[in-house]
Design an enzyme around this catalytic site. Structure first.
Site, PDB file in Angstrom:
ATOM      1  CG  LEU A   8      28.135  35.984   5.479  1.00 27.61           C
ATOM      2  CD1 LEU A   8      27.646  34.447   4.192  1.00 27.61           C
ATOM      3  CD2 LEU A   8      28.157  37.408   5.415  1.00 27.61           C
ATOM      4  CB  ALA A  10      21.787  38.885   2.340  1.00 25.40           C
ATOM      5  NE  ARG A  15      16.549  24.794  -0.088  1.00 21.15           N
ATOM      6  CZ  ARG A  15      17.372  24.438   0.318  1.00 21.15           C
ATOM      7  NH1 ARG A  15      17.700  22.991   0.432  1.00 21.15           N
ATOM      8  NH2 ARG A  15      19.003  24.663   0.750  1.00 21.15           N
ATOM      9  CB  THR A  79      28.742  32.870   0.759  1.00 21.51           C
ATOM     10  OG1 THR A  79      30.192  32.247  -0.027  1.00 21.51           O
ATOM     11  CG2 THR A  79      27.717  32.325   1.012  1.00 21.51           C
ATOM     12  N   GLY A 101      23.554  33.384   9.404  1.00 21.18           N
ATOM     13  CA  GLY A 101      21.675  34.107  10.181  1.00 21.18           C
ATOM     14  C   GLY A 101      21.244  32.435  10.278  1.00 21.18           C
ATOM     15  N   GLY A 138      30.786  22.547   0.772  1.00 21.94           N
ATOM     16  CA  GLY A 138      31.706  21.964   0.481  1.00 21.94           C
ATOM     17  C   GLY A 138      32.513  21.270   0.754  1.00 21.94           C
ATOM     18  CB  ALA A 379     -17.893  27.047  44.309  1.00 18.15           C
ATOM     19  CB  SER A 404     -21.264  29.918  46.870  1.00 22.28           C
ATOM     20  OG  SER A 404     -19.891  28.782  47.353  1.00 22.28           O
TER      21      SER A 404
HETATM   22  C1  UD1 Z   1      27.964  27.537   1.926  1.00 23.49           C
HETATM   23  C2  UD1 Z   1      29.468  27.187   1.751  1.00 23.49           C
HETATM   24  C3  UD1 Z   1      29.769  25.710   1.618  1.00 23.49           C
HETATM   25  C4  UD1 Z   1      29.260  25.149   3.276  1.00 23.49           C
HETATM   26  C5  UD1 Z   1      27.981  25.604   3.380  1.00 23.49           C
HETATM   27  C6  UD1 Z   1      27.900  25.090   5.045  1.00 23.49           C
HETATM   28  C7  UD1 Z   1      29.744  28.812  -0.281  1.00 23.49           C
HETATM   29  C8  UD1 Z   1      30.462  29.558  -1.419  1.00 23.49           C
HETATM   30  N1  UD1 Z   1      29.499  27.737   0.146  1.00 23.49           N
HETATM   31  O1  UD1 Z   1      27.263  26.704   1.268  1.00 23.49           O
HETATM   32  O2  UD1 Z   1      30.934  25.763   1.495  1.00 23.49           O
HETATM   33  O3  UD1 Z   1      29.297  23.739   3.007  1.00 23.49           O
HETATM   34  O4  UD1 Z   1      27.532  26.773   3.188  1.00 23.49           O
HETATM   35  O5  UD1 Z   1      26.396  25.320   5.215  1.00 23.49           O
HETATM   36  O6  UD1 Z   1      30.115  29.666   0.643  1.00 23.49           O
HETATM   37  N2  UD1 Z   1      24.217  34.242   1.908  1.00 23.49           N
HETATM   38  C9  UD1 Z   1      24.119  35.351   1.618  1.00 23.49           C
HETATM   39  N3  UD1 Z   1      23.580  36.264   0.630  1.00 23.49           N
HETATM   40  C10 UD1 Z   1      24.571  35.337  -0.840  1.00 23.49           C
HETATM   41  C11 UD1 Z   1      24.753  34.656  -0.321  1.00 23.49           C
HETATM   42  C12 UD1 Z   1      24.796  33.541   0.221  1.00 23.49           C
HETATM   43  O7  UD1 Z   1      23.877  36.511   2.781  1.00 23.49           O
HETATM   44  O8  UD1 Z   1      24.667  36.083  -1.924  1.00 23.49           O
HETATM   45  C13 UD1 Z   1      23.977  33.710   3.496  1.00 23.49           C
HETATM   46  C14 UD1 Z   1      22.360  32.865   2.850  1.00 23.49           C
HETATM   47  O9  UD1 Z   1      21.411  33.530   3.284  1.00 23.49           O
HETATM   48  C15 UD1 Z   1      22.958  31.408   4.476  1.00 23.49           C
HETATM   49  C16 UD1 Z   1      24.327  31.484   3.824  1.00 23.49           C
HETATM   50  O10 UD1 Z   1      24.959  32.643   3.361  1.00 23.49           O
HETATM   51  O11 UD1 Z   1      22.348  32.461   5.284  1.00 23.49           O
HETATM   52  C17 UD1 Z   1      25.238  30.223   3.257  1.00 23.49           C
HETATM   53  O12 UD1 Z   1      24.493  30.486   2.215  1.00 23.49           O
HETATM   54  P1  UD1 Z   1      23.846  29.133   1.153  1.00 23.49           P
HETATM   55  O13 UD1 Z   1      23.893  29.864  -0.584  1.00 23.49           O
HETATM   56  O14 UD1 Z   1      23.347  28.099   1.781  1.00 23.49           O
HETATM   57  O15 UD1 Z   1      24.815  28.519   0.433  1.00 23.49           O
HETATM   58  P2  UD1 Z   1      26.123  26.816   0.707  1.00 23.49           P
HETATM   59  O16 UD1 Z   1      25.061  26.605  -0.884  1.00 23.49           O
HETATM   60  O17 UD1 Z   1      24.842  26.257   1.998  1.00 23.49           O
END
Ligand code: UD1
Ligand code: CA
Length: 456
Positions: A8, A10, A15, A79, A101, A138, A379, A404
């Site tokens: 994942l 995307a 930040r 996710t 990712g 989570g 040199a 040199s």
């Molecule tokens: C997620 C988990 C959480 C876990 C944490 C660990 C879920 C709902 N929660 O939370 O339980 O403790 O990771 O770090 O899965 N991403 C996409 N597309 C999306 C949303 C996210 O590609 O639509 C990617 C983000 O770029 C990132 C990753 O998925 O790399 C995690 O997404 P993020 O929104 O950071 O999830 P957390 O809230 O951290």
């Protein structure tokens, strides 16, 4: 039955406050996502599916891998939704490993442990970690028999659930058929209005499956990167692990916190590395090699007993045994030093072969040159290799002595055993074993008197 890895990647990474997409931010000079792809490849998986969105075009250009494919998630709806974007790439019998990712350092062994938990009876396995401070993650909810019941996101958790220290790393392995059906049932009725991948855990439990879990050996393996502070903190942790690995192999590091490895380093026995050294690309150090403080070495191979003195910058070079380089030497790509060669301070070399025992001790530029053995370069010697349009070659035979402050205007050949008088500008080939010099005759004007200041 095949292994498919879904990464994942995307998310925007707001930040980071950067134009560069988050998953392309560098850790040890390599994009975060590339670390994850490389780990996936070590698992010998059949396909790596990167779910990309923000900066998709740029992400595609800057990462590579065998069997790597991309799928676009145009809107980041969670996710769970992200994994749906990979639905076309796995079949029912496949095992799907889900990685992130922005979580770059998960060890191969940890992922193998996780994958080993998946079988017909356990179609879903989770990587969890127990943290002193679990905020933001989570939480893993278990029943009185310690069986996993669900993952509850922080924003949806009850006060009791917020106290749980075991958290979801996000990393899981799932059988294709069930993953597909559970994803289809996801709803976004939660605090963030997102399709949570984590909701499939409760679905698995409801379908009567028990969910096995495993934990990584090091916390660093599951640390995610969301801002520049976390990026640098992970960089330091990672660098320290790389330094520790070198010490395990016997290297002496004067300060393990002041070494940076941005690539691969291979070392022989009894290597000594002083403070503030940077290695980039592929660096190979033979036995008893010593690297002085503040050196930068990129794509360099160094044979046994060679010393690189402080503040030297060496790139794309092959250095033989028993050589001495620096301090303050600059070896540019295409430099080859044979055994016992010496390159001293403020010497620049480029695309040049320096024969065994030859010395260029001070303040010189040697480019596009083939130099024999036993040569002494005085040199301030310059090979004038560029006529403003083309580069030309200088050939210097064995046992040549260049006085040199000489300029060798290429193309030019200095025959073996020749001596070039100091201060010469050599524009024609110099005969072997002869003294050649080009220098205006020295005059003394007898009786000349110094000018005197005129009265104002
Ligand atoms: C997620 C988990 C959480 C876990 C944490 C660990 C879920 C709902 N929660 O939370 O339980 O403790 O990771 O770090 O899965 N991403 C996409 N597309 C999306 C949303 C996210 O590609 O639509 C990617 C983000 O770029 C990132 C990753 O998925 O790399 C995690 O997404 P993020 O929104 O950071 O999830 P957390 O809230 O951290
Ligand atoms: Ca995250």
């Amino acid at each position: 039955m095949a292994l498919k890895v879904v990464i994942l990647a995307a998310g925007k990474g707001t930040r980071m406050r950067s134009k560069l997409p988050k998953v392309l931010q560098p850790l040890a000079q390599k994009p975060l996502l590339q670390h994850v792809i490389d780990t996936a490849q070590q698992l010998h998986c059949d396909e790596v599916i990167a779910v990309i969105g923000h900066g998709a075009e740029s992400v595609k250009l800057h990462v590579t891998g065998d069997n790597l494919v991309f799928t676009l998630q145009e809107q980041q709806l969670g996710t769970g939704h992200a994994v749906v974007m990979a639905n076309d790439f796995y079949s029912d019998n496949d095992t799907v490993l889900i990685l992130y990712g922005d979580v770059p350092l998960t060890a191969k062994k940890t992922l193998e442990d996780l994958l080993s938990l998946v079988d017909e009876k356990h179609p879903l396995a989770l990587l969890t970690i127990t943290l002193d401070d679990s905020s933001g993650y989570g939480r893993i909810v278990r029943d009185q028999h310690r069986s996993v019941q669900a993952i509850v996101e922080q924003k949806d958790a009850t006060l009791d659930q917020l106290l749980i220290k075991e958290v979801n790393t996000g990393i899981m392995a799932v059988k294709g058929a069930l993953l597909r059906s559970w994803l289809a049932a996801l709803k976004n009725s939660n605090a963030q209005g997102e399709y949570y991948l984590t909701d499939i855990i409760a679905m698995a439990v409801k379908d009567g499956y028990s969910v096995p879990t495993t934990q990584p050996v090091h916390e660093m393996e599951v640390l995610g990167v969301n801002d520049k502070l976390q990026l640098q903190s992970l960089e330091r942790k990672y660098q320290r692990t790389l330094a520790n690995a070198l010490m395990d192999q016997g290297a002496t590091l004067i300060d393990a916190n002041r070494l940076d490895i941005r690539g691969d380093v291979t070392i022989g026995q009894d290597v000594l590395i002083d403070a503030d050294v940077i290695f980039e690309g592929r660096v190979v150090l033979g036995e008893n090699v010593e690297i002085g403080a503040h050196c930068i070495l990129k794509n360099v191979t160094i044979a046994d007993n060679t010393i690189i003195h402080p503040f030297s910058h060496v790139e794309g070079s092959v250095i033989g045994n028993d050589c001495i380089v620096g301090p303050y030497a600059r070896l540019r790509p295409g430099t080859e030093l044979a055994e016992r060669a010496r390159v001293g301070n403020f010497v620049e070399t480029k695309k040049s072969k320096i024969g065994s025992g030859s010395k260029i001790s001070h303040l010189s530029y040697i480019g596009d040159t083939i130099m024999g053995a036993g040569v002494n370069i005085g040199a301030g010697t310059i090979t004038c290799n560029y006529d403003g349009v083309n580069k030309h070659r200088t050939v210097i035979g064995d046992n040549v002595f260049i006085g040199s402050d000489s300029q060798l205007v290429a193309p030019v050949i200095i025959g073996a055993g020749a001596t070039i008088g100091a201060g010469s500008t050599i524009t024609k080939d110099a005969d072997a074993n002869e003294l050649t010099l080009s220098r205006s005759k020295q005059l003394t004007l007898k009786g000349w008197s110094k000018p005197v200041k005129k009265p104002k």
